[in-house]
Design an enzyme around this catalytic site. Structure first.
Site: not given
Ligand code: NAD
Length: 454
Positions: A132, A230, A264, A433
Protein backbone atom coordinates in the site's frame (compact mmCIF):
# COMPACT_ATOMS: atom_id res chain seq x y z
CA UNK A 1 12.73 -21.94 -14.89
CA UNK A 2 12.65 -19.77 -11.73
CA UNK A 3 9.34 -18.50 -10.46
CA UNK A 4 8.57 -14.90 -11.46
CA UNK A 5 6.42 -12.16 -9.95
CA UNK A 6 4.13 -10.42 -12.41
CA UNK A 7 3.89 -6.66 -11.85
CA UNK A 8 0.71 -5.17 -13.36
CA UNK A 9 -0.27 -1.55 -13.83
CA UNK A 10 -3.45 -1.42 -11.68
CA UNK A 11 -4.94 1.37 -13.82
CA UNK A 12 -4.66 -0.56 -17.10
CA UNK A 13 -3.86 -4.19 -16.20
CA UNK A 14 -0.82 -3.98 -18.57
CA UNK A 15 2.28 -5.92 -17.57
CA UNK A 16 4.88 -3.50 -16.21
CA UNK A 17 7.59 -6.06 -15.42
CA UNK A 18 8.32 -9.63 -14.45
CA UNK A 19 10.73 -10.06 -11.58
CA UNK A 20 12.43 -13.29 -10.45
CA UNK A 21 11.09 -14.42 -7.08
CA UNK A 22 13.65 -15.10 -4.35
CA UNK A 23 13.84 -18.59 -2.87
CA UNK A 24 14.73 -19.67 0.67
CA UNK A 25 18.28 -20.37 -0.64
CA UNK A 26 18.50 -16.79 -1.90
CA UNK A 27 17.57 -15.62 1.60
CA UNK A 28 20.31 -17.83 3.11
CA UNK A 29 22.90 -16.31 0.77
CA UNK A 30 21.64 -12.77 1.45
CA UNK A 31 21.96 -13.27 5.21
CA UNK A 32 25.60 -14.32 4.82
CA UNK A 33 26.34 -11.22 2.72
CA UNK A 34 24.40 -8.97 5.11
CA UNK A 35 26.20 -10.29 8.20
CA UNK A 36 29.59 -9.64 6.58
CA UNK A 37 28.60 -6.11 5.52
CA UNK A 38 27.10 -5.34 8.93
CA UNK A 39 30.34 -6.03 10.80
CA UNK A 40 32.22 -3.38 8.82
CA UNK A 41 29.32 -0.93 8.96
CA UNK A 42 28.96 -1.18 12.75
CA UNK A 43 32.70 -0.65 13.16
CA UNK A 44 32.78 2.45 10.93
CA UNK A 45 33.00 5.91 12.49
CA UNK A 46 29.52 7.31 13.23
CA UNK A 47 30.23 10.42 11.17
CA UNK A 48 31.08 8.24 8.15
CA UNK A 49 27.86 6.22 8.48
CA UNK A 50 25.88 9.45 8.80
CA UNK A 51 27.59 10.94 5.75
CA UNK A 52 26.79 7.88 3.62
CA UNK A 53 23.14 7.93 4.68
CA UNK A 54 22.92 11.65 3.83
CA UNK A 55 24.49 10.88 0.46
CA UNK A 56 21.88 8.14 -0.06
CA UNK A 57 19.18 10.72 0.75
CA UNK A 58 20.69 13.12 -1.80
CA UNK A 59 20.75 10.44 -4.51
CA UNK A 60 17.09 9.61 -3.76
CA UNK A 61 16.32 13.32 -4.02
CA UNK A 62 17.89 13.38 -7.50
CA UNK A 63 15.55 10.54 -8.54
CA UNK A 64 12.23 11.67 -7.00
CA UNK A 65 10.43 11.98 -10.33
CA UNK A 66 11.69 8.63 -11.62
CA UNK A 67 10.73 6.83 -8.39
CA UNK A 68 7.33 8.55 -8.35
CA UNK A 69 6.57 7.54 -11.96
CA UNK A 70 7.55 3.96 -11.14
CA UNK A 71 5.16 3.98 -8.16
CA UNK A 72 2.36 5.34 -10.34
CA UNK A 73 2.90 2.43 -12.75
CA UNK A 74 3.30 -0.43 -10.29
CA UNK A 75 0.91 0.70 -7.53
CA UNK A 76 -1.56 3.09 -9.20
CA UNK A 77 -0.75 5.90 -6.75
CA UNK A 78 -1.67 9.40 -7.83
CA UNK A 79 1.44 11.15 -9.08
CA UNK A 80 1.25 13.84 -6.39
CA UNK A 81 1.15 11.21 -3.65
CA UNK A 82 3.92 9.23 -5.30
CA UNK A 83 6.22 12.28 -5.36
CA UNK A 84 5.50 12.85 -1.68
CA UNK A 85 6.31 9.19 -0.97
CA UNK A 86 9.69 9.33 -2.73
CA UNK A 87 10.44 12.58 -0.87
CA UNK A 88 9.49 10.85 2.36
CA UNK A 89 12.23 8.24 1.75
CA UNK A 90 14.76 11.07 1.36
CA UNK A 91 13.53 12.72 4.56
CA UNK A 92 13.59 9.46 6.53
CA UNK A 93 17.21 8.88 5.49
CA UNK A 94 18.21 12.42 6.43
CA UNK A 95 16.40 12.19 9.76
CA UNK A 96 18.01 8.82 10.57
CA UNK A 97 21.42 10.14 9.51
CA UNK A 98 21.02 12.91 12.09
CA UNK A 99 20.60 10.25 14.77
CA UNK A 100 23.79 8.30 14.15
CA UNK A 101 26.08 10.52 16.25
CA UNK A 102 23.33 11.10 18.82
CA UNK A 103 22.64 7.42 19.56
CA UNK A 104 24.14 7.54 23.02
CA UNK A 105 23.70 5.36 26.07
CA UNK A 106 23.48 6.54 29.68
CA UNK A 107 25.63 6.77 32.75
CA UNK A 108 23.78 5.66 35.86
CA UNK A 109 25.02 6.46 39.38
CA UNK A 110 26.06 3.31 41.29
CA UNK A 111 28.27 2.72 44.35
CA UNK A 112 31.74 1.21 43.83
CA UNK A 113 32.11 1.87 40.16
CA UNK A 114 30.85 3.28 36.91
CA UNK A 115 27.69 2.05 35.21
CA UNK A 116 27.09 2.75 31.54
CA UNK A 117 24.69 1.48 28.93
CA UNK A 118 25.73 0.65 25.37
CA UNK A 119 23.23 0.69 22.53
CA UNK A 120 24.45 -2.03 20.21
CA UNK A 121 23.11 -2.88 16.75
CA UNK A 122 21.05 -6.05 16.45
CA UNK A 123 22.82 -7.36 13.35
CA UNK A 124 20.72 -8.31 10.33
CA UNK A 125 17.16 -6.92 10.24
CA UNK A 126 14.44 -8.38 7.98
CA UNK A 127 11.85 -5.90 6.73
CA UNK A 128 8.66 -7.31 5.20
CA UNK A 129 6.79 -4.51 3.46
CA UNK A 130 3.24 -4.23 2.10
CA UNK A 131 2.05 -2.94 -1.24
CA UNK A 132 0.00 0.00 0.00
CA UNK A 133 2.94 2.39 0.60
CA UNK A 134 5.87 0.44 -0.83
CA UNK A 135 8.49 3.19 -0.50
CA UNK A 136 7.68 4.98 2.78
CA UNK A 137 6.95 1.86 4.80
CA UNK A 138 10.12 0.14 3.60
CA UNK A 139 12.10 3.25 4.56
CA UNK A 140 10.43 3.64 7.98
CA UNK A 141 12.34 0.57 9.11
CA UNK A 142 15.31 0.59 6.77
CA UNK A 143 16.58 4.11 7.47
CA UNK A 144 16.78 3.86 11.29
CA UNK A 145 17.96 0.24 11.17
CA UNK A 146 20.92 1.22 8.97
CA UNK A 147 21.59 4.33 11.06
CA UNK A 148 21.79 2.20 14.21
CA UNK A 149 24.48 0.02 12.61
CA UNK A 150 22.45 -2.87 11.21
CA UNK A 151 22.23 -4.49 7.78
CA UNK A 152 18.78 -4.77 6.17
CA UNK A 153 17.17 -7.39 3.96
CA UNK A 154 13.96 -5.96 2.55
CA UNK A 155 11.24 -8.15 1.10
CA UNK A 156 8.76 -5.99 -0.78
CA UNK A 157 5.20 -7.13 -1.47
CA UNK A 158 4.67 -9.44 -4.47
CA UNK A 159 2.77 -6.77 -6.43
CA UNK A 160 5.15 -3.83 -5.82
CA UNK A 161 8.85 -4.80 -5.94
CA UNK A 162 10.08 -2.18 -8.42
CA UNK A 163 10.67 0.94 -6.33
CA UNK A 164 12.38 -1.13 -3.63
CA UNK A 165 14.73 -2.65 -6.21
CA UNK A 166 15.52 0.82 -7.55
CA UNK A 167 16.21 2.15 -4.05
CA UNK A 168 18.74 -0.67 -3.48
CA UNK A 169 20.53 0.40 -6.69
CA UNK A 170 20.54 4.02 -5.53
CA UNK A 171 22.03 2.95 -2.18
CA UNK A 172 24.99 1.41 -4.02
CA UNK A 173 25.31 4.48 -6.22
CA UNK A 174 25.50 6.58 -3.05
CA UNK A 175 28.36 4.43 -1.79
CA UNK A 176 26.66 2.23 0.80
CA UNK A 177 28.65 -1.00 1.17
CA UNK A 178 27.63 -3.97 -0.97
CA UNK A 179 25.33 -6.32 0.95
CA UNK A 180 24.25 -3.74 3.56
CA UNK A 181 20.84 -3.12 2.01
CA UNK A 182 19.54 -6.01 -0.07
CA UNK A 183 16.11 -6.24 -1.66
CA UNK A 184 14.70 -9.71 -2.23
CA UNK A 185 11.35 -9.67 -4.03
CA UNK A 186 9.43 -12.88 -3.49
CA UNK A 187 6.37 -14.65 -2.18
CA UNK A 188 5.47 -13.99 1.44
CA UNK A 189 5.15 -17.67 2.24
CA UNK A 190 8.58 -18.40 0.68
CA UNK A 191 11.06 -15.51 0.91
CA UNK A 192 9.15 -13.75 3.72
CA UNK A 193 8.88 -16.90 5.78
CA UNK A 194 12.56 -17.74 5.19
CA UNK A 195 13.52 -14.38 6.73
CA UNK A 196 11.22 -14.93 9.69
CA UNK A 197 12.64 -18.35 10.59
CA UNK A 198 16.30 -17.64 9.72
CA UNK A 199 18.49 -17.77 12.85
CA UNK A 200 20.81 -15.15 11.33
CA UNK A 201 18.05 -12.52 11.22
CA UNK A 202 17.84 -10.75 14.57
CA UNK A 203 14.62 -8.79 14.06
CA UNK A 204 11.60 -8.71 11.77
CA UNK A 205 9.70 -5.53 11.02
CA UNK A 206 6.42 -6.51 9.42
CA UNK A 207 3.71 -4.27 7.99
CA UNK A 208 0.60 -5.86 6.55
CA UNK A 209 -2.46 -7.79 7.56
CA UNK A 210 -3.20 -8.64 11.18
CA UNK A 211 -3.62 -12.30 10.20
CA UNK A 212 -0.10 -12.65 8.74
CA UNK A 213 1.31 -10.45 11.52
CA UNK A 214 0.02 -12.85 14.17
CA UNK A 215 1.57 -15.85 12.40
CA UNK A 216 4.90 -14.02 12.12
CA UNK A 217 4.83 -13.10 15.80
CA UNK A 218 4.19 -16.75 16.71
CA UNK A 219 7.10 -17.91 14.54
CA UNK A 220 9.43 -15.26 15.96
CA UNK A 221 8.63 -16.58 19.44
CA UNK A 222 10.52 -19.76 18.62
CA UNK A 223 13.84 -17.86 18.63
CA UNK A 224 12.60 -14.97 20.80
CA UNK A 225 13.27 -12.93 17.69
CA UNK A 226 12.61 -9.20 18.04
CA UNK A 227 9.54 -8.10 16.14
CA UNK A 228 7.78 -4.85 15.29
CA UNK A 229 4.30 -5.17 13.81
CA UNK A 230 2.33 -2.50 11.96
CA UNK A 231 -1.02 -4.10 11.20
CA UNK A 232 -4.51 -3.13 10.20
CA UNK A 233 -6.88 -0.42 11.31
CA UNK A 234 -10.52 0.61 11.29
CA UNK A 235 -10.10 4.11 12.52
CA UNK A 236 -12.84 6.43 13.76
CA UNK A 237 -13.47 9.97 12.61
CA UNK A 238 -15.54 11.39 15.48
CA UNK A 239 -17.56 14.50 14.65
CA UNK A 240 -19.14 16.19 17.67
CA UNK A 241 -22.07 18.58 17.24
CA UNK A 242 -19.93 21.48 18.50
CA UNK A 243 -17.37 21.01 15.68
CA UNK A 244 -16.96 23.13 12.58
CA UNK A 245 -19.27 20.81 10.63
CA UNK A 246 -18.40 22.31 7.24
CA UNK A 247 -14.70 21.74 7.83
CA UNK A 248 -15.29 18.22 9.18
CA UNK A 249 -17.42 17.25 6.17
CA UNK A 250 -14.94 18.77 3.74
CA UNK A 251 -12.03 16.83 5.24
CA UNK A 252 -13.83 13.49 5.71
CA UNK A 253 -13.67 12.19 2.09
CA UNK A 254 -9.89 12.20 1.58
CA UNK A 255 -9.41 10.94 5.15
CA UNK A 256 -10.56 7.55 3.89
CA UNK A 257 -10.16 7.87 0.09
CA UNK A 258 -6.50 8.80 -0.05
CA UNK A 259 -4.56 5.95 -1.72
CA UNK A 260 -7.98 4.50 -2.66
CA UNK A 261 -8.56 3.67 1.00
CA UNK A 262 -5.57 1.34 1.06
CA UNK A 263 -4.18 3.04 4.11
CA UNK A 264 -3.98 1.47 7.55
CA UNK A 265 -4.85 4.89 9.06
CA UNK A 266 -7.90 5.48 6.84
CA UNK A 267 -10.75 7.06 8.84
CA UNK A 268 -13.36 4.56 7.66
CA UNK A 269 -15.76 4.79 10.61
CA UNK A 270 -17.32 8.23 10.49
CA UNK A 271 -19.10 8.71 13.82
CA UNK A 272 -21.40 11.73 13.85
CA UNK A 273 -23.40 13.13 16.77
CA UNK A 274 -27.08 12.55 16.03
CA UNK A 275 -28.09 16.22 16.27
CA UNK A 276 -25.85 17.12 13.27
CA UNK A 277 -26.07 13.78 11.44
CA UNK A 278 -28.44 14.92 8.66
CA UNK A 279 -26.58 18.19 8.11
CA UNK A 280 -23.26 16.32 7.92
CA UNK A 281 -24.57 13.87 5.29
CA UNK A 282 -26.01 16.77 3.29
CA UNK A 283 -22.51 18.28 3.12
CA UNK A 284 -20.71 14.96 2.62
CA UNK A 285 -22.82 13.77 -0.33
CA UNK A 286 -21.63 16.29 -2.96
CA UNK A 287 -18.07 16.09 -1.63
CA UNK A 288 -18.01 12.32 -2.29
CA UNK A 289 -19.72 12.62 -5.67
CA UNK A 290 -17.19 15.21 -6.85
CA UNK A 291 -14.04 13.18 -6.10
CA UNK A 292 -12.00 12.84 -9.30
CA UNK A 293 -11.23 9.16 -9.84
CA UNK A 294 -9.11 8.15 -12.82
CA UNK A 295 -5.68 8.00 -14.42
CA UNK A 296 -3.24 8.28 -11.50
CA UNK A 297 -0.62 9.88 -13.77
CA UNK A 298 -2.94 12.86 -14.33
CA UNK A 299 -2.13 15.70 -11.90
CA UNK A 300 -5.85 16.45 -11.33
CA UNK A 301 -6.74 12.92 -10.19
CA UNK A 302 -7.61 12.57 -6.52
CA UNK A 303 -8.05 8.81 -6.39
CA UNK A 304 -6.61 5.99 -8.50
CA UNK A 305 -7.42 2.28 -8.76
CA UNK A 306 -7.08 -0.50 -6.19
CA UNK A 307 -3.86 -2.49 -6.29
CA UNK A 308 -5.13 -5.77 -7.76
CA UNK A 309 -8.07 -7.84 -8.91
CA UNK A 310 -7.91 -9.75 -5.59
CA UNK A 311 -8.24 -6.50 -3.63
CA UNK A 312 -11.10 -5.37 -5.88
CA UNK A 313 -12.96 -8.64 -5.26
CA UNK A 314 -12.35 -8.31 -1.54
CA UNK A 315 -13.77 -4.77 -1.45
CA UNK A 316 -16.78 -5.74 -3.59
CA UNK A 317 -17.48 -8.56 -1.14
CA UNK A 318 -18.09 -6.00 1.61
CA UNK A 319 -20.36 -3.72 -0.43
CA UNK A 320 -23.39 -5.35 -2.01
CA UNK A 321 -25.35 -2.97 -4.27
CA UNK A 322 -28.32 -3.31 -1.92
CA UNK A 323 -26.62 -1.37 0.91
CA UNK A 324 -27.82 2.25 1.14
CA UNK A 325 -25.24 5.01 0.89
CA UNK A 326 -23.43 7.65 -1.13
CA UNK A 327 -21.55 6.48 -4.22
CA UNK A 328 -19.08 8.45 -6.30
CA UNK A 329 -17.82 7.85 -9.80
CA UNK A 330 -15.15 5.48 -11.14
CA UNK A 331 -13.91 4.64 -14.66
CA UNK A 332 -15.28 1.62 -16.52
CA UNK A 333 -13.13 -0.85 -18.47
CA UNK A 334 -9.71 -2.26 -17.64
CA UNK A 335 -8.13 -1.47 -14.28
CA UNK A 336 -9.11 -2.27 -10.70
CA UNK A 337 -11.63 0.53 -10.11
CA UNK A 338 -14.06 0.98 -7.25
CA UNK A 339 -16.03 4.20 -6.63
CA UNK A 340 -15.80 6.25 -3.43
CA UNK A 341 -18.52 4.80 -1.21
CA UNK A 342 -20.08 5.84 2.11
CA UNK A 343 -22.50 3.35 3.63
CA UNK A 344 -25.32 4.64 5.80
CA UNK A 345 -27.86 2.76 7.88
CA UNK A 346 -25.59 -0.21 8.63
CA UNK A 347 -25.54 -1.99 12.00
CA UNK A 348 -22.73 -1.02 14.39
CA UNK A 349 -21.37 -4.55 14.32
CA UNK A 350 -21.85 -5.27 10.59
CA UNK A 351 -18.66 -6.64 8.96
CA UNK A 352 -18.30 -3.46 6.88
CA UNK A 353 -18.43 -1.40 10.10
CA UNK A 354 -15.80 -3.33 12.09
CA UNK A 355 -13.50 -5.14 9.63
CA UNK A 356 -10.69 -3.52 7.66
CA UNK A 357 -11.87 -3.35 4.02
CA UNK A 358 -8.78 -1.57 2.63
CA UNK A 359 -10.71 0.12 -0.13
CA UNK A 360 -12.54 3.44 -0.70
CA UNK A 361 -15.40 2.54 1.63
CA UNK A 362 -16.52 4.18 4.87
CA UNK A 363 -19.55 3.79 7.10
CA UNK A 364 -21.36 6.62 8.90
CA UNK A 365 -22.80 5.80 12.30
CA UNK A 366 -24.71 8.19 14.59
CA UNK A 367 -23.89 8.57 18.31
CA UNK A 368 -25.75 10.23 21.20
CA UNK A 369 -23.16 11.82 23.48
CA UNK A 370 -19.46 11.80 24.37
CA UNK A 371 -19.60 8.48 26.23
CA UNK A 372 -21.44 6.86 23.34
CA UNK A 373 -18.86 8.22 20.87
CA UNK A 374 -15.97 6.76 22.87
CA UNK A 375 -17.75 3.41 23.23
CA UNK A 376 -18.28 3.22 19.46
CA UNK A 377 -14.78 4.43 18.64
CA UNK A 378 -13.27 1.67 20.76
CA UNK A 379 -15.63 -1.09 19.56
CA UNK A 380 -13.18 -2.80 17.18
CA UNK A 381 -10.14 -5.03 17.78
CA UNK A 382 -8.02 -2.31 16.14
CA UNK A 383 -6.42 0.81 17.60
CA UNK A 384 -4.25 2.53 15.04
CA UNK A 385 -5.51 6.04 14.37
CA UNK A 386 -8.47 8.34 14.82
CA UNK A 387 -9.69 11.90 14.50
CA UNK A 388 -11.72 14.05 16.86
CA UNK A 389 -13.61 17.08 15.57
CA UNK A 390 -14.79 19.51 18.27
CA UNK A 391 -14.34 23.17 19.25
CA UNK A 392 -14.39 22.26 22.95
CA UNK A 393 -10.79 21.97 24.18
CA UNK A 394 -11.73 19.95 27.26
CA UNK A 395 -13.66 17.46 25.15
CA UNK A 396 -10.75 17.20 22.70
CA UNK A 397 -8.40 16.31 25.55
CA UNK A 398 -10.86 13.89 27.22
CA UNK A 399 -11.56 12.10 23.93
CA UNK A 400 -7.85 11.96 23.03
CA UNK A 401 -7.24 10.20 26.34
CA UNK A 402 -10.20 7.84 26.01
CA UNK A 403 -9.76 6.60 22.44
CA UNK A 404 -7.48 3.57 22.55
CA UNK A 405 -5.33 4.18 19.48
CA UNK A 406 -1.70 5.06 18.84
CA UNK A 407 -2.15 8.08 16.55
CA UNK A 408 -4.86 10.67 17.05
CA UNK A 409 -5.52 14.04 15.48
CA UNK A 410 -7.83 16.81 16.62
CA UNK A 411 -9.58 18.87 13.93
CA UNK A 412 -7.25 17.28 11.41
CA UNK A 413 -6.61 13.87 9.88
CA UNK A 414 -2.86 13.82 9.92
CA UNK A 415 -1.26 10.73 11.46
CA UNK A 416 2.18 10.24 10.13
CA UNK A 417 5.24 12.43 10.40
CA UNK A 418 8.67 10.86 10.31
CA UNK A 419 9.73 12.71 13.45
CA UNK A 420 6.76 11.69 15.63
CA UNK A 421 6.10 8.13 16.89
CA UNK A 422 3.72 5.87 15.01
CA UNK A 423 2.17 2.51 15.90
CA UNK A 424 -0.89 0.67 17.06
CA UNK A 425 -2.78 -0.23 20.23
CA UNK A 426 -4.57 -3.59 20.49
CA UNK A 427 -4.43 -5.71 17.32
CA UNK A 428 -3.13 -2.83 15.20
CA UNK A 429 0.44 -3.60 16.09
CA UNK A 430 3.32 -3.95 18.46
CA UNK A 431 6.10 -1.44 19.01
CA UNK A 432 6.55 2.01 17.54
CA UNK A 433 8.29 3.29 14.45
CA UNK A 434 9.43 6.79 13.45
CA UNK A 435 9.87 9.61 15.95
CA UNK A 436 12.73 10.51 18.27
CA UNK A 437 13.27 6.89 19.40
CA UNK A 438 13.23 5.29 15.94
CA UNK A 439 16.86 4.18 16.10
CA UNK A 440 16.67 2.56 19.53
CA UNK A 441 14.12 0.04 18.19
CA UNK A 442 17.08 -1.41 16.26
CA UNK A 443 19.45 -1.74 19.19
CA UNK A 444 19.98 -3.92 22.24
CA UNK A 445 20.75 -2.14 25.50
CA UNK A 446 23.79 -3.56 27.22
CA UNK A 447 24.52 -2.53 30.79
CA UNK A 448 28.20 -2.49 31.85
CA UNK A 449 29.39 -2.04 35.42
CA UNK A 450 33.08 -1.17 35.86
CA UNK A 451 34.37 -1.55 39.40
CA UNK A 452 36.53 1.24 40.80
CA UNK A 453 37.50 -0.93 43.79
CA UNK A 454 40.02 -3.23 42.07
P1 NAD B 1 -0.24 -9.51 3.68
O1 NAD B 1 -0.19 -9.34 5.15
O2 NAD B 1 -0.54 -10.87 3.15
O3 NAD B 1 1.15 -9.07 3.01
C1 NAD B 1 2.05 -8.09 3.55
C2 NAD B 1 3.49 -8.57 3.33
O4 NAD B 1 3.70 -9.78 4.06
C3 NAD B 1 3.85 -8.90 1.87
O5 NAD B 1 5.19 -8.53 1.63
C4 NAD B 1 3.71 -10.40 1.82
O6 NAD B 1 4.48 -10.99 0.81
C5 NAD B 1 4.21 -10.80 3.19
N1 NAD B 1 3.74 -12.10 3.67
C6 NAD B 1 2.56 -12.71 3.40
N2 NAD B 1 2.50 -13.90 4.01
C7 NAD B 1 3.67 -14.08 4.68
C8 NAD B 1 4.20 -15.11 5.49
N3 NAD B 1 3.52 -16.21 5.74
N4 NAD B 1 5.42 -14.95 6.02
C9 NAD B 1 6.14 -13.82 5.79
N5 NAD B 1 5.69 -12.81 5.02
C10 NAD B 1 4.46 -12.93 4.48
O7 NAD B 1 -1.24 -8.49 3.13
P2 NAD B 1 -2.01 -8.56 1.72
O8 NAD B 1 -2.54 -9.93 1.38
O9 NAD B 1 -1.11 -7.98 0.72
O10 NAD B 1 -3.24 -7.65 2.07
C11 NAD B 1 -4.36 -8.23 2.74
C12 NAD B 1 -4.94 -7.29 3.72
O11 NAD B 1 -3.94 -6.87 4.66
C13 NAD B 1 -5.43 -5.98 3.16
O12 NAD B 1 -6.68 -6.10 2.58
C14 NAD B 1 -5.39 -5.10 4.36
O13 NAD B 1 -6.53 -5.30 5.15
C15 NAD B 1 -4.21 -5.57 5.10
N6 NAD B 1 -3.01 -4.74 4.86
C16 NAD B 1 -2.68 -3.83 5.79
C17 NAD B 1 -1.59 -3.02 5.60
C18 NAD B 1 -1.20 -2.00 6.59
O14 NAD B 1 -0.48 -1.09 6.26
N7 NAD B 1 -1.62 -2.12 7.81
C19 NAD B 1 -0.83 -3.15 4.45
C20 NAD B 1 -1.18 -4.12 3.50
C21 NAD B 1 -2.28 -4.91 3.75
Amino acid sequence: MPHHLLVLNPATEDVVATVPAATAEDVDAAVVRAAAAQRGWAAAAPADRARLLRRFAAVVDDHIEELARLEVREAGHTVGNARWEAGNVRDLLDFAAGGVERLSGRQIPVPGGLDITLLEPLGVVGVIAPWNFPMPIAAWATAPALAAGNAVILKPAETTPLTALRLAELALEAGLPEGLLQVLPGEGAVAGDALVVHPGVAKIVFTGSTKVGKSIMAKCADQVKRVTLELGGKSPNIVFADADIEAAAAAAPMAFLDNSGQDCCARTRILVQRSVYDRFLELLTPAIEEIVVGDPADERTQMGPLISRAQLDRVRGYVPDSLPGIRGKAPEGPGFWFPPTVLTGVAEDAPCAVEEIFGPVAVVLPFEDEADAIRLANATPYGLSGSIWTRDVGRAVRASRAVRAGNLSVNSHSSVRYWTPFGGYKQSGLGRELGPDALTAFTETKNVFISTEA
